[in-house]
Write an enzyme that holds these catalytic residues in place. Sequence first.
Site, PDB file in Angstrom:
ATOM      1  N   TRP A   1       6.666  19.514  43.081  1.00 36.64           N
ATOM      2  CA  TRP A   1       7.046  20.386  44.207  1.00 36.64           C
ATOM      3  C   TRP A   1       6.118  20.153  45.390  1.00 36.64           C
ATOM      4  CZ3 TRP A   1       4.882  25.587  45.680  1.00 36.64           C
ATOM      5  CH2 TRP A   1       3.591  25.767  45.192  1.00 36.64           C
TER       6      TRP A   1
ATOM      7  N   GLU B   1      -1.541  28.487  38.358  1.00 37.61           N
ATOM      8  CA  GLU B   1      -1.385  28.075  36.955  1.00 37.61           C
ATOM      9  C   GLU B   1      -2.460  28.667  36.051  1.00 37.61           C
ATOM     10  OE1 GLU B   1      -1.064  23.801  37.080  1.00 37.61           O
ATOM     11  OE2 GLU B   1       1.065  23.872  37.581  1.00 37.61           O
TER      12      GLU B   1
ATOM     13  N   LYS C   1      -6.057  30.033  40.654  1.00 35.44           N
ATOM     14  CA  LYS C   1      -6.255  28.591  40.822  1.00 35.44           C
ATOM     15  C   LYS C   1      -5.912  28.145  42.246  1.00 35.44           C
ATOM     16  CE  LYS C   1      -4.686  24.143  38.938  1.00 35.44           C
ATOM     17  NZ  LYS C   1      -3.686  23.464  38.115  1.00 35.44           N
ATOM     18  N   GLN C   2      -4.797  28.667  42.765  1.00 30.87           N
ATOM     19  CA  GLN C   2      -4.289  28.139  44.041  1.00 30.87           C
ATOM     20  C   GLN C   2      -3.450  29.198  44.740  1.00 30.87           C
ATOM     21  OE1 GLN C   2      -1.866  25.607  41.216  1.00 30.87           O
ATOM     22  NE2 GLN C   2      -0.840  25.162  43.151  1.00 30.87           N
TER      23      GLN C   2
END
Length: 766
Positions: A354, A483, A595-596
Amino acid sequence: MAYPVYDEWKIIQEGLESEKNRFFESIMSQGNGMMGLRGNFEESYSGDRLKGTYYAGVYYNDKTRVGWWKNGYPAYFSKVLNSIDFIGIRVFIGEEELDLGRLRHEGFRRELDMKTGLLTRSFIFRDSNSSRFEVNVCRFLSLAAPELAVIRYRVRPLDCEAEITLLPFVSAEVRNEDANYDEKFLRLEAFENDGALCAVQAKTVNTGFSVCAAFAWELRGVQTGYEQVSQEQDALQGVRVCAHCGKGREAVLTKYIAAGSSRSHESGSLCGAMRGLAAGAHAKGWDALFAEHAEKWRAVWENGDVVITGDIAAQQAIRFNIFQLNCTYTGADSGLNIGPKGFTGEKYGGGTYWDTEACCLYFYLGTQQSGVARQLLMYRYLQLGKARENAAKLGLRGALYPMVTMNGEECHNEWEITFEEIHRNAAIAHAVGYYTQYTGDRSYLEEYGIDVLAEIARFWASRVSYSDDKRAYVILGVTGPNEYENNVNNNWYTNRMAQWCLSYAAGCLRRMARDKKMLYAQVLLRLGLTEAETGRWEEIAGNIYLPYDAIRGIHLQQDGYLDKELMPASRLDPSELPLNRHWSWDRILRSCFIKQADVLQGLWFLNDDFTVEEKRRDYDFYEPMTLHESSLSACIHSILACEVGERGRAYELYLRTARLDLDDVNRDTGDGLHITSMSGTWMSIVYGFGGVRVRDGVLCMNPFLPGCWREYAFSLVFRKGLLRITVGQSGFSVKNTGDGPVTIKYGSGTADIGPNEQKTFCLEVL
Ligand code: BGC
């Protein structure tokens, strides 16, 4: 060894250390959209290295390795193939072979000139008699003729006369380091060698691609003879060329290489085509080939350069990102896409994630004519059939695009990602919307994209469930972009983006029903769509559950997020980072650390749907807990930091992405470069510091000057305009060198900038 060496246009290595060799091989990578190379040496090298020669779109199927099989897992993973090695040139002084891993050497220097894509290397080595030899090598992969590469290899004895043997070759005797069972995936198919032209053609074992590399050569200096060489059961074809060099006299070998695959040629005529190309290149010669190639790079920089004045490290970094993005993808072929490592390594299998829609699309939209970005959208359209199969395998309707793919089939098998990270579908739909909004070109959407949008909407409509308790539609058991959480319920980003997909698809169909009656009727027929179905999409969109904390006024990352022990990442001991290498997985999952970009990814995609106040509250809450351990993260937070006025932090986050590979921030550059996030660096400048947004066909700007920069300038292809935007301390200017006018909005005013016109604006003081 002094590294980094800051230079505006060059990446420079001084000195050779075996333990850093993979790192330098990665940052010295070259590509031209059709093939790419790690910075491997031409001559033999016994030190540590990762050989890598990649031909675009050529992959092998590796048998899946998994401890605990789950229904729905793919049996094979398609991975980028380490293809026929064509750079090889072995060098002998008498009987002794040049190998920098064994022989004494000095003055090693390597430079990648990003202006022209030329890689040069020089050093002096000593043979066992302590006689010195100087070596100078340069090579390029032609941007003008993407199946051509040229290498010039010079050797000069400095202390005495010498018999020098050069052995240029092509070899199909290669392996992938990342293959699960150490299998070999290339089988020799054909070879030819008449001494003047050598070629090897091989077939990929279970995917049926043919790949071929051929070369012609010439030697300048005193040639004393040559002979054909065939080794490795004919998988290696080359020529042993002998030269007698007086002291100080050079032997100069030029290798003209053609490399291609059955993606662009019939298998039966591939070898002939490559031999013909190599011979043609030889006839043309280095100078003409290099001139054509350099001209293409000149055009790339003319439309896409970012100039930063007053910060050479930042200048080098942004050019490195732009250079590598252009090496990776040129939009030449809708069957190609952008792997996280591009042509610079095997990690992540080389498949499409993605990342393309979350990051890369923006760069190509802003720096190339719209046809290039459109090819990225066509890639997904062409894989719609496989995405439907993928949804059906999971018992769902519509289309679910894979998390990782080469040919449309899923290439990932961690259940929490393969089955749960379904938010990827939303990014693909969003890309269709953003392309349409940015370019004003509705033809992709109406002819192709509408199928993608409708099938994605169908997917969401079958994936939601109705909660009597919440009296709303919910999406259970997902992994959001973050994640470091798995199997959560109602990830806000996923739910909000699903809602957007459902209403956007329904809205596009409504508009087509009004404006494009014929096309609309065809879509209904083609997809078996009814107005009752699209009505249901709107009903779900209007009643989807979006977790929210009214006390803090924030969008909640997922149900139950506030039960976690909340603390800022600054409380973590830096020695525990990155978290996924130091903490147990269950500890990560229970922690609040992110994480992000997750909620903030949604605020970015649907930027105009939120007020600055809402963005600030979410930013203030989530940014301190976000670790940015995915390369896709810092750029999004940087852009949002600009919006909420956190300019210092925006700059820190920008630096983190900009020099991620050059400074080996995550200690993994040796595996390959973070190509997909390189677009994020560009986005941080254009959408972050430049404050660019597109609203109702108008280019809105809100720039400021970050960090210690004295000035910065970037180009933007926008509709018929080609804008050069220069931002200084007190104002900014916009020059239009395109064919048509562009309307700019800044603050409360608008300005039309016609072709060849330039306007300046005073910066508003925040
Ligand atoms: C990120 C994903 C990304 C992938 C490839 C992972 O670490 O969490 O969002 O798609 O890397 O870049």
